[in-house]
Design a protein around this motif. Sequence first.
Motif, PDB file in Angstrom:
ATOM      1  N   ARG A 154      26.758  18.369  -5.457  1.00 28.74           N
ATOM      2  CA  ARG A 154      26.727  19.381  -4.399  1.00 28.74           C
ATOM      3  C   ARG A 154      27.563  20.594  -4.789  1.00 28.74           C
ATOM      4  O   ARG A 154      27.160  21.743  -4.621  1.00 28.74           O
ATOM      5  N   ARG A 155      28.753  20.350  -5.359  1.00 33.10           N
ATOM      6  CA  ARG A 155      29.631  21.439  -5.773  1.00 33.10           C
ATOM      7  C   ARG A 155      28.982  22.255  -6.890  1.00 33.10           C
ATOM      8  O   ARG A 155      29.019  23.481  -6.886  1.00 33.10           O
ATOM      9  N   THR A 197      29.199  14.411  -4.438  1.00 30.35           N
ATOM     10  CA  THR A 197      30.091  15.538  -4.195  1.00 30.35           C
ATOM     11  C   THR A 197      30.071  16.498  -5.374  1.00 30.35           C
ATOM     12  O   THR A 197      30.004  17.717  -5.190  1.00 30.35           O
ATOM     13  N   LYS A 211      29.430   8.236  -4.011  1.00 27.30           N
ATOM     14  CA  LYS A 211      29.859   9.399  -3.238  1.00 27.30           C
ATOM     15  C   LYS A 211      30.456  10.490  -4.124  1.00 27.30           C
ATOM     16  O   LYS A 211      30.199  11.672  -3.915  1.00 27.30           O
ATOM     17  N   ASN A 212      31.254  10.117  -5.136  1.00 35.64           N
ATOM     18  CA  ASN A 212      31.883  11.130  -5.973  1.00 35.64           C
ATOM     19  C   ASN A 212      30.846  11.894  -6.813  1.00 35.64           C
ATOM     20  O   ASN A 212      31.016  13.087  -7.062  1.00 35.64           O
TER      21      ASN A 212
END
Length: 119
Positions: free
Chosen positions: A10-11, A7, A3-4
């Motif tokens: 995506r950022r 993220t 998940k990290n």
Amino acid sequence: MPKNLKTAARRKASVRRNLRKVAEAGRPRLSVFRSSKHIYAQVIDDVNGHTLAAASSNEKDLRSKTGADTAAATAVGKLIAERASKAGVKNVVFDRGSYIYHGRVKALAEGAREGGLNF
């Protein structure tokens, strides 16, 4: 994919998408890479695909006890601004990648502004 990492990816994609909107034709970008021990910065001309200037806390004249603090990041920012002005660059687009604008990334940006770069 954890998940990290999703993220962060995506950022990073969001930042790059906004950079394309803001970047004018021929305006280079100031790209930042932050590792656990050092910080690196490059001024990149994306039109021609060349690096115009580069600086890091790993260089001999900036090497101190650690390159992982805000003082080292500010020094790298001032050095990249000096080298970019020698290359004839004054206006850049700041590319923080997937890093949050805080701490060392913010210190590098403020050092580059003090050195004369506009973004």
